[in-house]
Write an enzyme that holds these catalytic residues in place. Structure first.
Site, mmCIF file in Angstrom:
data_model
loop_
_atom_site.group_PDB
_atom_site.id
_atom_site.type_symbol
_atom_site.label_atom_id
_atom_site.label_comp_id
_atom_site.label_asym_id
_atom_site.label_seq_id
_atom_site.Cartn_x
_atom_site.Cartn_y
_atom_site.Cartn_z
ATOM 1 N N ASP A 96 0.858 -1.185 0.000
ATOM 2 C CA ASP A 96 0.000 0.000 0.000
ATOM 3 C C ASP A 96 0.892 1.231 0.000
ATOM 4 O O ASP A 96 1.793 1.348 0.843
ATOM 5 C CB ASP A 96 -0.899 0.020 1.238
ATOM 6 C CG ASP A 96 -1.993 -1.045 1.176
ATOM 7 O OD1 ASP A 96 -2.041 -1.776 0.169
ATOM 8 O OD2 ASP A 96 -2.784 -1.136 2.129
ATOM 9 N N ASP A 128 -15.180 -3.235 -0.898
ATOM 10 C CA ASP A 128 -14.757 -3.003 0.484
ATOM 11 C C ASP A 128 -16.000 -2.742 1.313
ATOM 12 O O ASP A 128 -16.798 -1.856 0.983
ATOM 13 C CB ASP A 128 -13.812 -1.799 0.552
ATOM 14 C CG ASP A 128 -12.653 -1.940 -0.429
ATOM 15 O OD1 ASP A 128 -12.175 -3.070 -0.598
ATOM 16 O OD2 ASP A 128 -12.242 -0.928 -1.020
#
Length: 236
Positions: free
Chosen positions: A8, A127
């Site tokens: 990330d 998500d």
């Protein structure tokens, strides 16, 4: 089942968040491309890369860093974070990225997402917080159920769906196997579980279902709870 080591990116550095909160970012490497090389040495075939700044801004903030990662290894790379138009999809694929992840735009414009999946290699990222889809870098929760969104992409050419339980993400508290199975069964798509992996047992629990195609691993590795080299051997 495939293991996807995760990188990330925030301001060009590899970080991990807790529950998707940017203020919780912990830096693990200032050279993400070196991390990618290490994952390749461990036995990875795929790499999962997210432009966190891009997810919030809606544009490719960490493009140069991602370019460096792609060129550093022979890994197949899937990239997400702020990819909301065809131009950006093409830009990443032209760079050598294997496939792109569409998240927020999948909720806001499922027709566009389906069209792109018919042309390019697309993964849908779903998500969810308490079962409902979150967008804009997880800062906004919709009234759409994750399983309902997944169903929309069952037959449009989407390569896979990544399902993340936000409440679990970065918390090292165990993966939500039931949520992953709900997505897999409702969409009939290859499903990649994400969020909460704490050790090898979580990975083996997902593999044991025989219904989950992959798992994304981040903080468990970075915090020394998971021997990735061993994990690749065990999963095969």
């Amino acid at each position: 089942m495939e293991i996807f080591p995760a990188i990330d990116l925030k301001e060009g550095q590899a970080v991990r968040l807790s529950k998707g909160l940017m203020q919780s970012a912990k830096i693990y490497s200032s050279e993400p491309s070196e991390l990618a090389k290490r994952f390749e040495d461990y036995g990875a075939k795929w790499l999962h890369v997210v432009d966190l700044d891009g997810a919030f801004a809606g544009e490719a903030i960490n493009f140069k860093t991602i370019e460096k990662i792609v060129k550093a290894t022979n890994l197949k790379v899937q990239v997400g974070g702020g990819i909301r138009d065809e131009e950006r999809i093409k830009r990443y694929l032209d760079l050598g990225v294997s496939r792109v992840i569409l998240g927020s735009v999948a909720l806001r414009d499922p027709e566009f997402t389906a069209k792109m999946a018919g042309i390019y290699r697309v993964v849908v990222g779903i998500d969810a917080k308490d079962g409902y889809v979150a967008v804009q870098g997880w800062g906004e929760v919709s009234n759409i159920k994750a399983v309902d969104l997944a169903k929309k992409f069952a037959d449009v050419g989407v390569e896979a769906v990544i399902c993340t339980d936000i409440n679990k993400d970065g918390m090292l508290g165990g993966v939500n196997v039931d949520f992953s199975l709900q997505i897999a069964r409702s969409s009939k798509l290859e499903t990649i579980a994400s969020g909460g992996v704490s050790d090898i047992n979580d990975i083996l629990a997902l593999k044991a279902t025989k219904e989950i195609a992959g798992v994304i691993v981040g903080k468990a590795y970075y915090e020394g709870r998971l021997d990735l080299k061993d994990a690749f051997k065990q999963v095969g």
